[in-house]
Design an enzyme around this catalytic site. Structure first.
Site, PDB file in Angstrom:
ATOM      1  N   CYS A 110      -9.670   0.754  19.034  1.00 49.24           N
ATOM      2  CA  CYS A 110      -8.401   0.082  19.366  1.00 49.24           C
ATOM      3  C   CYS A 110      -7.834   0.511  20.722  1.00 49.24           C
ATOM      4  CB  CYS A 110      -7.366   0.345  18.281  1.00 49.24           C
ATOM      5  SG  CYS A 110      -7.960  -0.052  16.644  1.00 49.24           S
ATOM      6  N   HIS A 244       0.069  -0.516  20.525  1.00 50.29           N
ATOM      7  CA  HIS A 244      -0.987  -1.051  19.654  1.00 50.29           C
ATOM      8  C   HIS A 244      -0.324  -1.592  18.391  1.00 50.29           C
ATOM      9  CE1 HIS A 244      -4.525  -1.577  17.374  1.00 50.29           C
ATOM     10  NE2 HIS A 244      -4.501  -0.423  16.735  1.00 50.29           N
ATOM     11  N   ASN A 274      -3.790  -6.109  12.840  1.00 46.46           N
ATOM     12  CA  ASN A 274      -4.416  -5.212  13.810  1.00 46.46           C
ATOM     13  C   ASN A 274      -5.720  -5.852  14.302  1.00 46.46           C
ATOM     14  OD1 ASN A 274      -5.797  -3.176  15.101  1.00 46.46           O
ATOM     15  ND2 ASN A 274      -5.376  -1.610  13.556  1.00 46.46           N
TER      16      ASN A 274
HETATM   17  O1  UT7 Z   1      -6.045   1.030  14.555  1.00 48.56           O
HETATM   18  C1  UT7 Z   1      -6.062   2.059  13.624  1.00 48.56           C
HETATM   19  C2  UT7 Z   1      -6.158   1.453  12.275  1.00 48.56           C
HETATM   20  N1  UT7 Z   1      -5.483   2.034  11.172  1.00 48.56           N
HETATM   21  C3  UT7 Z   1      -4.145   2.150  10.997  1.00 48.56           C
HETATM   22  O2  UT7 Z   1      -3.323   1.972  11.839  1.00 48.56           O
HETATM   23  C4  UT7 Z   1      -3.724   2.538   9.596  1.00 48.56           C
HETATM   24  C5  UT7 Z   1      -2.582   3.515   9.564  1.00 48.56           C
HETATM   25  N2  UT7 Z   1      -2.087   3.659   8.187  1.00 48.56           N
HETATM   26  C6  UT7 Z   1      -1.237   2.771   7.627  1.00 48.56           C
HETATM   27  O3  UT7 Z   1      -0.826   1.820   8.285  1.00 48.56           O
HETATM   28  C7  UT7 Z   1      -0.760   3.016   6.211  1.00 48.56           C
HETATM   29  O4  UT7 Z   1      -1.190   4.303   5.796  1.00 48.56           O
HETATM   30  C8  UT7 Z   1      -1.289   1.936   5.202  1.00 48.56           C
HETATM   31  C9  UT7 Z   1      -0.620   0.603   5.488  1.00 48.56           C
HETATM   32  C10 UT7 Z   1      -2.802   1.797   5.322  1.00 48.56           C
HETATM   33  C11 UT7 Z   1      -0.962   2.343   3.777  1.00 48.56           C
HETATM   34  O5  UT7 Z   1       0.464   2.490   3.629  1.00 48.56           O
HETATM   35  P1  UT7 Z   1       1.065   3.718   2.819  1.00 48.56           P
HETATM   36  O6  UT7 Z   1       2.519   3.519   2.766  1.00 48.56           O
HETATM   37  O7  UT7 Z   1       0.522   4.949   3.469  1.00 48.56           O
HETATM   38  O8  UT7 Z   1       0.478   3.480   1.358  1.00 48.56           O
HETATM   39  P2  UT7 Z   1      -0.457   4.436   0.502  1.00 48.56           P
HETATM   40  O9  UT7 Z   1      -1.844   4.436   1.064  1.00 48.56           O
HETATM   41  O10 UT7 Z   1       0.211   5.771   0.341  1.00 48.56           O
HETATM   42  O11 UT7 Z   1      -0.474   3.692  -0.882  1.00 48.56           O
HETATM   43  C12 UT7 Z   1       0.714   3.545  -1.664  1.00 48.56           C
HETATM   44  C13 UT7 Z   1       0.387   2.724  -2.897  1.00 48.56           C
HETATM   45  C14 UT7 Z   1      -0.863   3.207  -3.649  1.00 48.56           C
HETATM   46  O12 UT7 Z   1      -0.618   3.040  -5.019  1.00 48.56           O
HETATM   47  P3  UT7 Z   1      -0.195   4.302  -5.953  1.00 48.56           P
HETATM   48  O13 UT7 Z   1      -1.289   5.284  -5.791  1.00 48.56           O
HETATM   49  O14 UT7 Z   1       1.118   4.796  -5.371  1.00 48.56           O
HETATM   50  O15 UT7 Z   1      -0.058   3.703  -7.307  1.00 48.56           O
HETATM   51  C15 UT7 Z   1      -1.926   2.239  -3.225  1.00 48.56           C
HETATM   52  O16 UT7 Z   1      -2.947   2.092  -4.196  1.00 48.56           O
HETATM   53  O17 UT7 Z   1       0.093   1.370  -2.542  1.00 48.56           O
HETATM   54  C16 UT7 Z   1      -1.153   0.967  -3.107  1.00 48.56           C
HETATM   55  N3  UT7 Z   1      -1.759  -0.014  -2.208  1.00 48.56           N
HETATM   56  C17 UT7 Z   1      -1.498  -1.332  -2.292  1.00 48.56           C
HETATM   57  N4  UT7 Z   1      -0.725  -2.049  -3.123  1.00 48.56           N
HETATM   58  C18 UT7 Z   1      -0.661  -3.380  -2.932  1.00 48.56           C
HETATM   59  C19 UT7 Z   1      -2.605   0.218  -1.166  1.00 48.56           C
HETATM   60  N5  UT7 Z   1      -2.905  -0.957  -0.574  1.00 48.56           N
HETATM   61  C20 UT7 Z   1      -2.233  -1.924  -1.242  1.00 48.56           C
HETATM   62  C21 UT7 Z   1      -2.128  -3.320  -1.099  1.00 48.56           C
HETATM   63  N6  UT7 Z   1      -1.334  -4.002  -1.943  1.00 48.56           N
HETATM   64  N7  UT7 Z   1      -2.774  -3.991  -0.117  1.00 48.56           N
END
Ligand code: UT7
Length: 319
Positions: A110, A244, A274
């Site tokens: 990226c 980004h 993204n």
């Molecule tokens: O260019 C570089 C590329 N990468 C990035 O920029 C990614 C950077 N990271 C992020 O943007 C965030 O960490 C995410 C958007 C990927 C995730 O957000 P988060 O607030 O950190 O969520 P989490 O991973 O802590 O997950 C929270 C909950 C989980 O459920 P439980 O364990 O609390 O029951 C996940 O299973 O959300 C759940 N979850 C979803 N629920 C509905 C994860 N993905 C989804 C989804 N829809 N798509």
């Protein structure tokens, strides 16, 4: 002597994949995606090839810059995966637009557009180039794991190009890398050697989202601070930040750690998700064409991504 950005142009696929449609493919919903990422829709290639998109963006940037393809001295394509391993994506662009110059690809995930700016700067400093074309394009839909809801909602296809000419508008630039294949990785996916003793891993993206999130907030805020200081400016001198476009929460958090008002951060993540190295130049092109950035403005660009890489720079907008 560094460079001026003479023109920009973007190209995104026609097909719009909404959060609602994604919710029919994996266990997710519009509300989760909007509140956790800011993304509402993304563009996905159906019949477009990455070469077609690159050529469209390149031609739009050349037209915007009023530069002819035959006058280019170098083409750099930043991409993680072009149409072929060889010829490079940059050589495909060179052929299609009718340029005659050297061409090569650069992979910094990226951060690719900002890495390419720094490489191009070297050509201007060494007086090896009068005009350089950078095309930053990724086609992440073909390496996305469409069964993994934690990643497939985040990405989209598309990118943009910029034509650089001689000038002195690059005020500072910083690149970093921390070799790390545990938090974000996309394997090649194939190995045709009959001697190779392991099974090739599928070419799909895997990511520890929370780790990337923490890295990203720090990378963006520290990168901008350093680029502004290296340019001999104050954060209050910055007219626009082009970050980004990975997640609106990352942008908000990074903004909260800086003395630059949040309104100065240009965002379009809601429309494209993204797009990897395409993300910063798509935003730059839209900020320019919509009049958000104007001639003389001081602009900070910053990105982070797989590698892990980061890039940040300050430029004077001269269009
Ligand atoms: O260019 C570089 C590329 N990468 C990035 O920029 C990614 C950077 N990271 C992020 O943007 C965030 O960490 C995410 C958007 C990927 C995730 O957000 P988060 O607030 O950190 O969520 P989490 O991973 O802590 O997950 C929270 C909950 C989980 O459920 P439980 O364990 O609390 O029951 C996940 O299973 O959300 C759940 N979850 C979803 N629920 C509905 C994860 N993905 C989804 C989804 N829809 N798509």
């Amino acid at each position: 002597m560094s460079f001026s950005i003479l023109g920009t142009g973007k190209a995104v696929p026609e097909y719009v994949l909404t959060n609602d449609e994604l919710s029919t493919m994996v266990d997710t919903n519009d509300e989760w995606i909007r509140t956790r990422t800011g993304i509402e829709e993304r563009r996905i290639c159906k019949d477009e090839t990455i070469t077609e998109l690159c050529v469209r963006a390149a031609n739009a940037a050349l037209k915007d810059a009023n530069v002819k393809a035959e006058d280019l001295d170098l083409i750099i394509c930043s991409t993680m995966r072009g149409e072929n391993l060889t010829p490079s994506q940059a050589c495909m662009i060179q052929k299609e637009i009718g340029a005659k110059c050297a061409a090569f690809d650069l992979n910094a995930a990226c951060s690719g557009f900002i890495y390419a700016l720094d490489v191009a700067d070297g050509y201007f400093v060494r007086k090896k180039a009068k005009y350089v074309l950078i095309v930053s394009m990724d086609n992440l839909s073909n390496i996305t794991n469409w069964k993994d809801r934690s990643t497939c909602v985040l990405f989209g296809d598309g990118g943009a190009a910029a034509v650089l000419g001689e000038g002195d508008d690059l005020l500072s630039i910083n690149l970093t890398a921390q070799g790390n294949d545990t938090v974000l990785r996309i394997p090649h996916g194939t190995n045709s050697s009959p001697f190779y003793e392991h099974e090739a891993e599928p070419a799909v993206l895997s990511m520890a989202g929370n780790d990337v999130y923490k890295f990203a907030v720090n990378a963006m805020s520290e990168g901008i601070k350093k680029a502004v200081a290296d340019a001999g400016l104050q954060q209050s001198d910055v007219d626009c930040v082009i970050p980004h476009q990975a997640n609106i929460r990352i942008i908000n958090m990074a903004a909260s750690k800086l003395d630059i008002p949040r309104e100065k951060f240009f965002c379009n993540v809601e429309h494209y998700g993204n797009t990897s190295s395409g993300s910063v130049p798509i935003a730059l092109d839209e900020a320019s064409k919509s009049g958000v950035i104007k001639k003389g403005d001081i602009i900070a660009l910053c990105a982070f991504g797989g590698g892990l890489t980061t890039g940040s720079c300050v430029i004077r907008w001269n269009k």
